[in-house]
Design an enzyme around this catalytic site. Structure first.
Site, PDB file in Angstrom:
ATOM      1  N   ARG A 150       0.841  -1.196   0.000  1.00  0.00           N
ATOM      2  CA  ARG A 150       0.000   0.000   0.000  1.00  0.00           C
ATOM      3  C   ARG A 150       0.882   1.254   0.000  1.00  0.00           C
ATOM      4  NH1 ARG A 150      -3.508  -1.473   5.226  1.00  0.00           N
ATOM      5  NH2 ARG A 150      -1.559  -2.582   5.677  1.00  0.00           N
ATOM      6  N   LYS A 163       1.828   1.847   7.392  1.00  0.00           N
ATOM      7  CA  LYS A 163       2.164   1.040   8.579  1.00  0.00           C
ATOM      8  C   LYS A 163       3.051   1.824   9.539  1.00  0.00           C
ATOM      9  CE  LYS A 163       0.921  -2.379   9.482  1.00  0.00           C
ATOM     10  NZ  LYS A 163      -0.386  -2.704  10.149  1.00  0.00           N
ATOM     11  N   TYR A 192      -0.932   4.326  10.734  1.00  0.00           N
ATOM     12  CA  TYR A 192      -1.267   3.332  11.758  1.00  0.00           C
ATOM     13  C   TYR A 192      -0.075   3.196  12.690  1.00  0.00           C
ATOM     14  CZ  TYR A 192      -5.352   1.796   9.114  1.00  0.00           C
ATOM     15  OH  TYR A 192      -6.563   1.753   8.471  1.00  0.00           O
ATOM     16  N   HIS A 247      -0.579   1.422  16.333  1.00  0.00           N
ATOM     17  CA  HIS A 247      -0.783   0.241  17.194  1.00  0.00           C
ATOM     18  C   HIS A 247       0.255   0.179  18.318  1.00  0.00           C
ATOM     19  CE1 HIS A 247      -3.704  -1.159  14.281  1.00  0.00           C
ATOM     20  NE2 HIS A 247      -2.817  -1.096  13.323  1.00  0.00           N
ATOM     21  N   GLU A 271      -5.727   4.560  13.785  1.00  0.00           N
ATOM     22  CA  GLU A 271      -6.670   3.625  14.407  1.00  0.00           C
ATOM     23  C   GLU A 271      -7.363   4.159  15.655  1.00  0.00           C
ATOM     24  OE1 GLU A 271      -3.381   3.174  14.403  1.00  0.00           O
ATOM     25  OE2 GLU A 271      -2.702   2.648  16.403  1.00  0.00           O
ATOM     26  N   ASP A 311      -2.516  -7.165  15.330  1.00  0.00           N
ATOM     27  CA  ASP A 311      -1.854  -5.842  15.326  1.00  0.00           C
ATOM     28  C   ASP A 311      -1.939  -5.171  16.686  1.00  0.00           C
ATOM     29  OD1 ASP A 311      -4.572  -5.372  15.136  1.00  0.00           O
ATOM     30  OD2 ASP A 311      -4.440  -3.936  13.497  1.00  0.00           O
TER      31      ASP A 311
END
Ligand SMILES: NC(=O)C1=CN([C@@H]2O[C@H](COP(=O)(O)OP(=O)(O)OC[C@H]3O[C@@H](n4cnc5c(N)ncnc54)[C@H](O)[C@@H]3O)[C@@H](O)[C@H]2O)C=CC1
Ligand SMILES: CC(=O)C(=O)O
Length: 377
Positions: free
Chosen positions: A15, A75, A94, A96, A118, A269
């Site tokens: 991506r 990511k 993101y 996490h 997120e 994740d």
């Protein structure tokens, strides 16, 4: 503002954080976009596409990070990217962090303003997580079906069964976006589907949506143990925003599963809901076996369908990123509660409560962390 888009370096992460259409949105608002050479290729966007949209193509990732005031990624940064962090840099991606303590420490140490897709939250929904949860949920059922094949290490079950032979059983723990999308696909594949959730209202909604096509169960250890034992395919799809996922499926429960059953722990994740899913796997080596059960724990599942995922992700991230670029991060988050909830680290403080709690840091509100800047802006 200068927006930087480096290429993704996680295993098989194809991506990219911005499409050429997204570039045009930033340019129309008076900003500049720098994109690392070849960053979009995995999603089918060429350097020429970006140049035509008005972006500048830059040879190296380090120059993209150095020039940008805001980095947009997909990511979480990997260890080799930590050297690019600097004070005041805005990072929108993101993160996490509850499952990434070293990253949290690096972002804190370097004073990066870190906004996690997120945890951006509107009316108890997570608009920047939703599209990737839709993708991962849909993938979970098809990946599970694939690994149930004998040739892929599974017990040799066709989820649909055939006339005269039982359907395969799919147990989904967590009936949110991932769970619902996994259920849609599993029902489509002809499986016998059970969804477990802690929220009685959510179970009612699922019952309204799917009717007799699913069974619903309240989440408690007894129900989980029974449904895990019966499952041919178990899908982990629980989320407590920002927090480490609770280990709802114990090793003893996994030991009761039939050999060749499959676990797809989508929630990996955030650390995963299955005790035996004790490490993240990659698209190159997506599964491992424990107690005879195939475990799949890839933390960037949508990276395998990058064209769909990049477009779905950027559809929702760009409007928020534009607010940051147009107003500056302080004004943007002070005027937009949803975006403010996305800020996980600022000025060396952890500003998202469950992340701070899980990682053992003191929590500080965003306002307090940025108090000097708020006072002067
Ligand atoms: N591995 C990957 O590539 C990807 C992973 N994800 C992850 O999947 C997970 C689920 O995401 P979403 O479905 O979007 O979240 P969601 O918030 O839509 O759904 C989570 C559900 O879990 C339920 N839940 C909470 N505690 C529970 C418990 N103790 N027992 C049973 N259910 C419980 C909630 O009531 C809610 O319905 C997240 O960790 C997300 O980050 C999402 C996309 C890609
Ligand atoms: C949600 C997430 O981490 C992903 O799409 O990779």
């Amino acid at each position: 503002m200068i927006i930087g888009v480096p290429g993704e370096i996680k295993n098989n992460e194809n991506r990219v954080a911005l499409t050429p259409a997204g570039v045009v949105s930033f340019l129309n608002a008076g900003h500049k976009v720098v994109v690392e050479k070849n960053a979009g290729l995995g999603s089918g966007f060429t350097n020429e596409d970006y140049l035509n949209a008005g972006a500048e193509i830059i040879e190296s990732a380090s120059d993209v990070w150095a020039q940008a005031e805001m980095i947009m990624k997909v990511k979480e940064p990997l260890a080799k990217e930590y050297e690019y962090f600097r004070e005041g840099l805005i990072l929108f991606t993101y993160l996490h962090l509850a499952a990434e303590p070293a990253l949290a420490q690096a972002l804190k140490d370097k004073g990066v303003i870190s906004i996690a897709y997120e945890t951006v939250e509107v009316n108890r929904t997570l608009p920047l997580l939703t599209p990737m949860s839709e993708v991962a949920g849909r993938m979970a059922a098809q990946i599970g079906a694939q690994f149930l094949q004998k040739t892929n290490g599974g017990q040799g079950i066709l989820l649909a069964g055939v006339p005269g032979v039982s359907r395969g059983k799919v147990t989904i723990i967590g009936g949110g976006v991932v769970g619902t999308n996994a259920a849609k696909m599993a029902i489509g594949l002809g499986a016998d589907v059970t969804i477990i959730d802690l929220n009685a209202d959510r179970l009612r909604q699922l019952d309204d949506i799917f009717g007799n096509q699913i069974k619903t169960l309240m989440s408690n250890p007894l129900n989980i143990a029974k449904a895990v034992k019966e499952a041919d395919l178990l899908i982990g799809a629980v989320l407590i925003p920002g927090a480490k996922a609770p280990k709802l499926v114990t090793e003893e429960m996994v030991q009761t599963m039939k050999p060749g059953s499959v676990i797809v722990d989508v929630a990996i994740d955030q650390g995963g809901v299955v005790e035996t899913c004790d490490h993240v796997t990659s698209h190159d080596h997506p599964t491992f076996e424990k107690h005879g059960v195939v475990h799949y724990s890839v933390a960037n599942m949508p990276g395998a369908v990058p064209r769909t995922s990049t477009i779905a992700l950027t559809n929702v991230t760009v409007p928020y990123a534009l607010q940051i670029a147009n107003k500056g991060v302080l004004k943007a988050i002070s005027e937009n509660e949803a975006l403010k909830l996305g800020v996980n680290v600022a000025n060396g403080e952890i500003t998202y409560e469950t992340v701070a709690k899980d990682l053992g840091y003191d929590y500080m509100t965003v306002e307090k962390a940025l108090v000097k800047d708020f006072a002067t802006n």
